[in-house]
Design a protein around this motif. Structure first.
Motif, PDB file in Angstrom:
ATOM      1  N   ILE A  77     -52.920 -81.317  65.342  1.00  0.00           N
ATOM      2  CA  ILE A  77     -52.011 -80.823  66.317  1.00  0.00           C
ATOM      3  C   ILE A  77     -51.608 -81.901  67.170  1.00  0.00           C
ATOM      4  CG2 ILE A  77     -52.690 -79.658  68.917  1.00  0.00           C
ATOM      5  CD1 ILE A  77     -54.530 -77.725  67.281  1.00  0.00           C
ATOM      6  N   PHE A  78     -52.487 -83.147  67.345  1.00  0.00           N
ATOM      7  CA  PHE A  78     -51.866 -84.084  68.080  1.00  0.00           C
ATOM      8  C   PHE A  78     -50.580 -84.599  67.443  1.00  0.00           C
ATOM      9  CE2 PHE A  78     -55.976 -84.770  70.138  1.00  0.00           C
ATOM     10  CZ  PHE A  78     -55.472 -85.009  71.336  1.00  0.00           C
ATOM     11  N   VAL A  79     -50.554 -84.456  66.014  1.00  0.00           N
ATOM     12  CA  VAL A  79     -49.190 -85.188  65.393  1.00  0.00           C
ATOM     13  C   VAL A  79     -48.173 -84.284  65.914  1.00  0.00           C
ATOM     14  CG1 VAL A  79     -48.220 -85.379  63.241  1.00  0.00           C
ATOM     15  CG2 VAL A  79     -50.692 -86.250  63.404  1.00  0.00           C
ATOM     16  N   GLY A  80     -48.312 -82.708  65.953  1.00  0.00           N
ATOM     17  CA  GLY A  80     -47.317 -82.027  66.197  1.00  0.00           C
ATOM     18  C   GLY A  80     -46.751 -81.943  67.617  1.00  0.00           C
ATOM     19  N   ILE A  81     -47.496 -82.305  68.702  1.00  0.00           N
ATOM     20  CA  ILE A  81     -47.098 -82.263  69.967  1.00  0.00           C
ATOM     21  C   ILE A  81     -45.664 -83.192  70.281  1.00  0.00           C
ATOM     22  CG2 ILE A  81     -47.712 -82.917  72.416  1.00  0.00           C
ATOM     23  CD1 ILE A  81     -50.731 -82.373  71.590  1.00  0.00           C
ATOM     24  N   PRO A  82     -44.766 -82.933  70.821  1.00  0.00           N
ATOM     25  CA  PRO A  82     -43.563 -83.444  71.056  1.00  0.00           C
ATOM     26  C   PRO A  82     -43.985 -84.513  72.177  1.00  0.00           C
ATOM     27  CG  PRO A  82     -43.025 -80.805  71.386  1.00  0.00           C
ATOM     28  CD  PRO A  82     -44.462 -81.247  71.113  1.00  0.00           C
ATOM     29  N   SER A  83     -43.185 -85.900  71.796  1.00  0.00           N
ATOM     30  CA  SER A  83     -43.270 -86.920  72.688  1.00  0.00           C
ATOM     31  C   SER A  83     -43.034 -86.706  74.063  1.00  0.00           C
ATOM     32  CB  SER A  83     -42.411 -88.195  72.005  1.00  0.00           C
ATOM     33  OG  SER A  83     -41.098 -87.707  72.284  1.00  0.00           O
ATOM     34  N   VAL A  84     -42.054 -85.599  74.544  1.00  0.00           N
ATOM     35  CA  VAL A  84     -41.668 -85.562  75.907  1.00  0.00           C
ATOM     36  C   VAL A  84     -42.895 -84.826  76.677  1.00  0.00           C
ATOM     37  CG1 VAL A  84     -40.872 -83.264  75.458  1.00  0.00           C
ATOM     38  CG2 VAL A  84     -40.126 -84.437  77.288  1.00  0.00           C
ATOM     39  N   VAL A  85     -43.839 -84.085  75.783  1.00  0.00           N
ATOM     40  CA  VAL A  85     -44.890 -83.515  76.325  1.00  0.00           C
ATOM     41  C   VAL A  85     -46.017 -84.882  76.727  1.00  0.00           C
ATOM     42  CG1 VAL A  85     -46.997 -82.190  75.962  1.00  0.00           C
ATOM     43  CG2 VAL A  85     -44.597 -81.412  75.195  1.00  0.00           C
ATOM     44  N   TYR A  86     -46.313 -85.688  75.959  1.00  0.00           N
ATOM     45  CA  TYR A  86     -47.051 -86.852  76.142  1.00  0.00           C
ATOM     46  C   TYR A  86     -46.353 -87.526  77.358  1.00  0.00           C
ATOM     47  CZ  TYR A  86     -49.259 -86.543  71.631  1.00  0.00           C
ATOM     48  OH  TYR A  86     -50.064 -86.249  70.617  1.00  0.00           O
ATOM     49  N   GLY A  87     -45.109 -87.782  77.323  1.00  0.00           N
ATOM     50  CA  GLY A  87     -44.406 -88.587  78.620  1.00  0.00           C
ATOM     51  C   GLY A  87     -44.734 -87.640  79.839  1.00  0.00           C
ATOM     52  N   TRP A  88     -44.546 -86.244  79.677  1.00  0.00           N
ATOM     53  CA  TRP A  88     -44.630 -85.578  81.029  1.00  0.00           C
ATOM     54  C   TRP A  88     -46.279 -85.612  81.641  1.00  0.00           C
ATOM     55  CZ3 TRP A  88     -41.855 -84.171  84.602  1.00  0.00           C
ATOM     56  CH2 TRP A  88     -42.213 -83.142  85.557  1.00  0.00           C
ATOM     57  N   VAL A  89     -47.103 -85.452  80.485  1.00  0.00           N
ATOM     58  CA  VAL A  89     -48.560 -85.651  81.041  1.00  0.00           C
ATOM     59  C   VAL A  89     -48.913 -86.911  81.790  1.00  0.00           C
ATOM     60  CG1 VAL A  89     -50.985 -85.398  80.267  1.00  0.00           C
ATOM     61  CG2 VAL A  89     -49.188 -83.900  79.523  1.00  0.00           C
ATOM     62  N   GLY A  90     -48.291 -87.986  81.072  1.00  0.00           N
ATOM     63  CA  GLY A  90     -48.570 -89.481  81.687  1.00  0.00           C
ATOM     64  C   GLY A  90     -47.806 -89.402  82.881  1.00  0.00           C
ATOM     65  N   LEU A  91     -46.507 -88.986  83.197  1.00  0.00           N
ATOM     66  CA  LEU A  91     -45.902 -89.039  84.434  1.00  0.00           C
ATOM     67  C   LEU A  91     -46.579 -88.363  85.508  1.00  0.00           C
ATOM     68  CD1 LEU A  91     -43.360 -90.103  85.960  1.00  0.00           C
ATOM     69  CD2 LEU A  91     -42.395 -87.928  85.340  1.00  0.00           C
ATOM     70  N   THR A  92     -46.977 -87.146  85.244  1.00  0.00           N
ATOM     71  CA  THR A  92     -47.851 -86.169  86.372  1.00  0.00           C
ATOM     72  C   THR A  92     -49.419 -86.487  86.668  1.00  0.00           C
ATOM     73  OG1 THR A  92     -48.154 -84.520  84.665  1.00  0.00           O
ATOM     74  CG2 THR A  92     -46.010 -84.753  86.021  1.00  0.00           C
ATOM     75  N   VAL A  93     -49.710 -87.080  85.547  1.00  0.00           N
ATOM     76  CA  VAL A  93     -51.461 -87.352  85.626  1.00  0.00           C
ATOM     77  C   VAL A  93     -51.869 -88.602  85.510  1.00  0.00           C
ATOM     78  CG1 VAL A  93     -53.627 -86.634  84.483  1.00  0.00           C
ATOM     79  CG2 VAL A  93     -51.906 -84.907  84.487  1.00  0.00           C
ATOM     80  N   LEU A  94     -51.316 -89.468  84.651  1.00  0.00           N
ATOM     81  CA  LEU A  94     -51.938 -90.834  84.447  1.00  0.00           C
ATOM     82  C   LEU A  94     -51.188 -91.945  85.382  1.00  0.00           C
ATOM     83  CD1 LEU A  94     -53.423 -92.759  82.668  1.00  0.00           C
ATOM     84  CD2 LEU A  94     -51.373 -92.968  81.264  1.00  0.00           C
ATOM     85  N   VAL A  95     -49.957 -91.566  85.578  1.00  0.00           N
ATOM     86  CA  VAL A  95     -49.480 -92.708  86.657  1.00  0.00           C
ATOM     87  C   VAL A  95     -50.036 -92.357  88.024  1.00  0.00           C
ATOM     88  CG1 VAL A  95     -47.195 -93.195  87.758  1.00  0.00           C
ATOM     89  CG2 VAL A  95     -47.253 -92.929  85.503  1.00  0.00           C
ATOM     90  N   PRO A  96     -50.134 -91.186  88.788  1.00  0.00           N
ATOM     91  CA  PRO A  96     -50.710 -91.104  90.034  1.00  0.00           C
ATOM     92  C   PRO A  96     -52.209 -91.578  89.992  1.00  0.00           C
ATOM     93  CG  PRO A  96     -49.583 -89.163  89.448  1.00  0.00           C
ATOM     94  CD  PRO A  96     -49.565 -89.999  88.090  1.00  0.00           C
ATOM     95  N   LEU A  97     -52.804 -91.264  88.751  1.00  0.00           N
ATOM     96  CA  LEU A  97     -54.346 -91.744  88.527  1.00  0.00           C
ATOM     97  C   LEU A  97     -54.390 -93.192  88.841  1.00  0.00           C
ATOM     98  CD1 LEU A  97     -57.284 -90.728  88.070  1.00  0.00           C
ATOM     99  CD2 LEU A  97     -56.871 -90.745  85.759  1.00  0.00           C
ATOM    100  N   ILE A  98     -53.575 -93.976  87.864  1.00  0.00           N
ATOM    101  CA  ILE A  98     -53.618 -95.411  87.964  1.00  0.00           C
ATOM    102  C   ILE A  98     -53.347 -96.007  89.428  1.00  0.00           C
ATOM    103  CG2 ILE A  98     -52.465 -97.411  86.967  1.00  0.00           C
ATOM    104  CD1 ILE A  98     -52.294 -95.980  84.358  1.00  0.00           C
ATOM    105  N   GLN A  99     -52.346 -95.352  89.795  1.00  0.00           N
ATOM    106  CA  GLN A  99     -51.872 -95.585  91.257  1.00  0.00           C
ATOM    107  C   GLN A  99     -53.171 -95.604  92.219  1.00  0.00           C
ATOM    108  OE1 GLN A  99     -48.802 -93.354  93.190  1.00  0.00           O
ATOM    109  NE2 GLN A  99     -48.638 -94.514  94.832  1.00  0.00           N
TER     110      GLN A  99
END
Length: 294
Positions: free
Chosen positions: A115-137
């Motif tokens: 399933i991880f292989v089939g997830i589009p890269s934009v989904v990874y980027g969007w999750v990173g933008l909305t969840v990971l970036v604010p968390l690191i901040q």
């Protein structure tokens, strides 16, 4: 029957030949476009690879600066961080899937990895933008969370399935006699894994790591969404930067076709192609070495 076999054999040969011609055509096209930085606009390879001055002229006269060192260093730093994060988890998951609990892995882990292989890269980027970036901040009390760390974590998640799958297959392909001999000598399961299976599967594991690194180098969209796209060398894992694929993806559409800016971006694409070919050669070298050792 023979006629059908001949038809299918010819069709398969034609498909293989088409893929070879397509690969060669892409390489020739990128060379034609990318070498214009050095042949048409008279910049040096040294300037392109080692200068940090990036200001190409968006016209057909030239005279700008095409130093891509910032993007190269950004790509290398993000990819190496992604490997450092992903490799231990991938190797642990591969060992669990292939040795410790194959039945559970076949029911749960293997489908999850697929399933991880089939997830589009934009989904990874969007999750990173909305969840990971604010968390690191928030955790590191930064003005912005865009950073090498964010890009490395996103890439680590993306390359985790590749390294895990290839490593697990390599461990599964180790002859059963190796384990039986080690157990017969009184080895524990951990000793068999550490001293027998991992050394024997090392070529396959290294192949998985390099394939993951190759994908990480070419990833544009997901990384571009979380690294900040700042034209500066990273001073640490918490600083923003830029990389080759993100620069190409963001600027190619607005540059005049055939202008110095456009040609410099094509040169970046050519550099990525050369890096990809280098990774392929390394994989083939490791694979052939593993076959000889067995």
């Amino acid at each position: 029957m023979e006629k059908k076999e001949t038809v299918w054999r010819g069709l398969i040969a034609a498909c293989g030949l088409f893929l070879i011609l397509l690969t060669v055509s892409i390489g020739v096209f990128l060379c034609y476009k990318g070498l214009g930085t050095f042949t048409l606009y008279k910049h040096s390879v040294w300037e392109f690879l080692f200068s940090s001055n990036w200001n190409p002229a968006d016209d057909f006269q030239g005279g700008g600066q095409v130093g891509a060192a910032i993007f190269i260093v950004g790509s290398v730093s993000i990819c190496l961080l992604a490997l450092l994060i992903a490799t231990p988890f991938s190797l642990a998951a591969a060992i669990f899937m292939a040795v410790i609990s194959p039945r559970v892995s076949n029911r749960l882990l293997q489908p999850a990895v697929e399933i991880f292989v089939g997830i589009p890269s934009v989904v990874y980027g969007w999750v990173g933008l909305t969840v990971l970036v604010p968390l690191i901040q928030k955790i590191f009390n930064l003005q912005y969370g865009y950073s090498v760390l964010a890009g490395g974590i996103v890439l680590a998640v993306m390359i985790f399935p590749t390294i895990t799958s290839v490593s697990a297959d390599s461990i599964r392909n180790i002859p059963r006699q190796y384990q039986e001999a080690a157990y017969g000598l009184g080895s524990t399961r951990w000793q068999v894994i550490r001293r027998v299976l991992i050394p024997a599967a090392r070529p396959g594991i290294l192949t998985g790591v390099i394939l993951g690194l190759a994908r990480a180098f070419g990833e544009a969209l997901a990384v571009a969404m979380v690294i900040g796209k700042m034209k500066a060398f990273p001073t640490g894992i918490l600083s923003p930067t830029n990389n080759l694929p993100a620069a190409i993806a963001s600027d190619m559409g607005g540059a005049a076709d055939g202008g110095e800016y456009n040609i410099a971006l094509w040169t970046m694409a050519l550099l990525l192609l050369i890096i990809s070919f280098a990774f392929i050669l390394i994989v083939r070298k490791i694979s052939s070495k593993g076959v000889r050792e067995r």
